[in-house]
Design a protein around this motif. Structure first.
Motif, PDB file in Angstrom:
ATOM      1  N   LEU A   1       0.831  -1.207   0.000  1.00 36.88           N
ATOM      2  CA  LEU A   1       0.000   0.000   0.000  1.00 36.88           C
ATOM      3  C   LEU A   1       0.864   1.256   0.000  1.00 36.88           C
TER       4      LEU A   1
ATOM      5  N   LEU B   1      -6.334   7.169  -6.978  1.00 41.11           N
ATOM      6  CA  LEU B   1      -6.831   6.927  -5.624  1.00 41.11           C
ATOM      7  C   LEU B   1      -7.774   5.742  -5.581  1.00 41.11           C
TER       8      LEU B   1
ATOM      9  N   TYR C   1       2.542   1.742  -3.460  1.00 40.42           N
ATOM     10  CA  TYR C   1       1.634   2.212  -4.505  1.00 40.42           C
ATOM     11  C   TYR C   1       1.228   3.675  -4.283  1.00 40.42           C
ATOM     12  N   ILE C   2       1.077   4.090  -3.036  1.00 40.37           N
ATOM     13  CA  ILE C   2       0.776   5.498  -2.761  1.00 40.37           C
ATOM     14  C   ILE C   2       1.939   6.383  -3.201  1.00 40.37           C
TER      15      ILE C   2
ATOM     16  N   SER D   1       2.102   9.101  -6.403  1.00 41.12           N
ATOM     17  CA  SER D   1       2.411  10.533  -6.341  1.00 41.12           C
ATOM     18  C   SER D   1       3.385  10.930  -7.438  1.00 41.12           C
TER      19      SER D   1
ATOM     20  N   ILE E   1      -4.939   2.649  -5.399  1.00 42.35           N
ATOM     21  CA  ILE E   1      -4.762   2.641  -3.949  1.00 42.35           C
ATOM     22  C   ILE E   1      -5.828   1.800  -3.262  1.00 42.35           C
TER      23      ILE E   1
END
Length: 553
Positions: free
Chosen positions: A86, A294, A89-90, A94, A298
């Protein structure tokens, strides 16, 4: 310093009287016609704007959703655990967002063929544009047979007869080539259809995963965050002790893998020269990308980590079909039948769509290079309908390299070449952000107000700096695991692309004696169509159907 002259040549819009500027329109070009750089108003972009708003928006929404998300998310989970995957991937999301904001602003300003390699050549250094263009072309062209092979392997979920491999490979390759040879309108319609399937599939998987997690499956097992506690939220990679080191290495490894899952977002910018109302449509697509990242990436990786533990033996499978999908594994564990076949069909269309898109990107980048003298001029030839047919034919030939996988001996050679492309996408992202920095500096030096543009990001230039720093770092560490079990082949496939890029960069620089553009000398006018040329008046929808269409697309 600058030369002023009437823009009395044909514009970028082929065959259109609207493509001519009034005779009294003055275009200020920092550089007059120059054969070394080919920033000349006589560079004629012959492609035509046939992609409609719904095509562009659907490509932007689902263009990067593919096997990397459907299947690769399981590998990310297995390597780093649910929290590690997680976070990775965040973080990569970005960087992807920063990169798309950069290329989106440049594209909405100059929606012309060549895309970011031309922007780099125009606003940083012609040598950088040359190196980026050929690096990106090679990366995209070599990925075509990869996706063809992936699509063929996915079919083994239903038919694992080895005698049928060559037949499936041939059919998939021919279909991808024909779609691109029929023209950009066919490409747009096919990607609209495939994107719709991908959106439906990922939405179905996320909802199904949430239902399973909450105990709505046939086994009524309420999972919650059980797997975050046992076996845990973080896994180790390469070393088990100390755990902190192993977890850090796992996170680094997933960063690299996640970056490859996000690559391809720049497709919508590459298609700008063939898009109706490109400035308005590109701006709308870029503004929506944050929510796409998102929700689909995410939220998708979060649900994945909730429904299956990272140490599940099925995650180690190398089947490369639906059986490897973490969602299918969760469905099987919960007792849900039938859906795995639906997932496999959706993943197949994703692989096919990816090959289709990579062929489009490769041919258009090659066309853009040829248009400005950085590739043989024959690749700039177009049909009357605006199709760069020689570029498309040449790039289509790469699809048939997938036949190398039919023979086990040549498959090793094929995989070696393919591995060289893995860092190419990251170099492209770094180049996009570098081009934007030059673009931003030039606009500022020449007194342009970015707030008057159809699209601009208030977070620039910080987004581009963020993108440059992290993509450069990831390129350097992408092969870190080879140093734990060193092999010459592993080292070369991880890092050979870097010296190849440097050779392209400095080879063109020394041969053509190019120099970096000074901000006051950058050309922001020559060959760039005006807003009036590209944008038709926007008519607000008045019906409920029209308003829904406008909200979605």
């Amino acid at each position: 310093m600058s030369v002023q002259k009437p823009f009395d040549e044909r514009s970028l819009e082929k065959g259109s009287e609207k493509g001519r500027l009034p005779s009294d329109t003055i275009v200020e070009a920092a550089h007059p016609a120059d054969d070394r750089f080919h920033f000349d108003e006589r560079d004629l972009d012959q492609v035509q704007r046939r992609l409609k708003q719904r095509h562009v928006q659907m490509i932007a929404i689902a263009g990067t959703i593919g096997t990397g998300l459907f299947l690769g998310s399981g590998k990310a989970l297995q390597r780093a655990g649910p929290l590690g995957a997680l976070l990775a991937y965040i973080f990569i999301g970005s960087i992807a967002y920063a990169t798309l904001c950069s290329v989106g602003e440049m594209t909405s300003f100059a929606p012309i063929s060549g895309s970011f390699p031309h922007y780099a050549a125009r606003w940083v250094d012609p040598a950088l544009g040359f190196a980026l263009g050929w690096n990106y072309f090679y990366t995209q062209a070599m990925t075509i047979p990869v996706e063809v092979t992936a699509a063929q392997i996915i079919l083994t979920f239903w038919d694992d007869n080895p005698q049928h491999v060559a037949i499936y490979t041939a059919v998939i390759s021919v279909c991808i080539c024909l779609i691109n040879l029929f023209g950009v309108r066919w490409f747009g319609e096919s990607e609209f259809f495939f994107s719709f399937i991908k959106l439906a599939l990922i939405s179905l998987l996320i909802i199904t995963g949430l239902v399973i997690d909450l105990g709505g499956g046939p086994d009524h097992d309420r999972i919650g965050f059980r797997y975050w506690k046992n076996p845990g939220a973080l896994n180790t990679f390469l070393v088990d002790s100390p755990k902190s080191t192993g977890r850090f290495l796992a996170l680094i490894g997933v960063l690299i893998q996640a970056a490859f899952s996000f690559q391809g977002m720049e497709l919508v910018a590459i298609a700008a020269s063939e898009t109706e109302n490109p400035r308005r449509n590109i701006a709308k697509a870029v503004r929506r990308v944050f929510y796409r990242i998102l929700f689909f990436y995410i939220l998708g990786i979060l649900i994945t980590g909730m429904v299956i533990p990272y140490n599940d033996p099925a995650l180690l499978s190398d089947s490369n079909n639906a059986a490897q999908s973490p969602y299918v594994i969760a469905m099987t564990r919960a007792g849900i039948k039938g859906l795995p076949h639906v997932v496999n069909a959706g993943v197949f269309t994703s692989a096919f769509s990816a090959g289709n898109s990579f062929l489009f990107c490769a041919s258009r980048v090659l066309y853009g290079l040829a248009l400005r003298g950085q590739a043989p001029s024959i690749f700039a030839r177009c049909t009357k309908a605006g199709l760069p047919w020689i570029s498309v034919l040449f790039c289509s030939s790469f699809a048939f390299l997938s036949f190398m996988n039919v023979n086990s001996g040549s498959a090793n050679v094929f995989n070696w070449f393919v591995n060289l492309t893995t860092v190419g996408g990251l170099i492209a992202w770094c180049g996009i952000n570098s081009a934007y920095l030059g673009f931003w500096r030039g606009l500022r030096a020449q007194g342009y107000d970015r707030k008057t543009f159809i699209y601009y990001s208030s977070l620039q230039p910080y987004l581009s700096i963020w993108g440059i720093f992290w993509t450069s770092l990831i390129v350097l560490i992408n092969g870190f695991d080879v140093f734990f079990d060193f092999t010459a082949a592993g080292f070369l496939t991880a890092y050979l692309n870097i010296p190849l890029f440097v050779i392209l960069l400095f080879g063109w620089k020394f041969w053509k004696r190019t120099k970096m553009w000074h901000p006051t000398q950058m050309d922001f006018t020559t060959g760039i169509p005006s807003v009036e040329e590209t944008e038709s008046p926007e008519i607000p929808p008045t019906t409920i159907k029209g308003k829904i269409f406008e909200a979605i697309f």
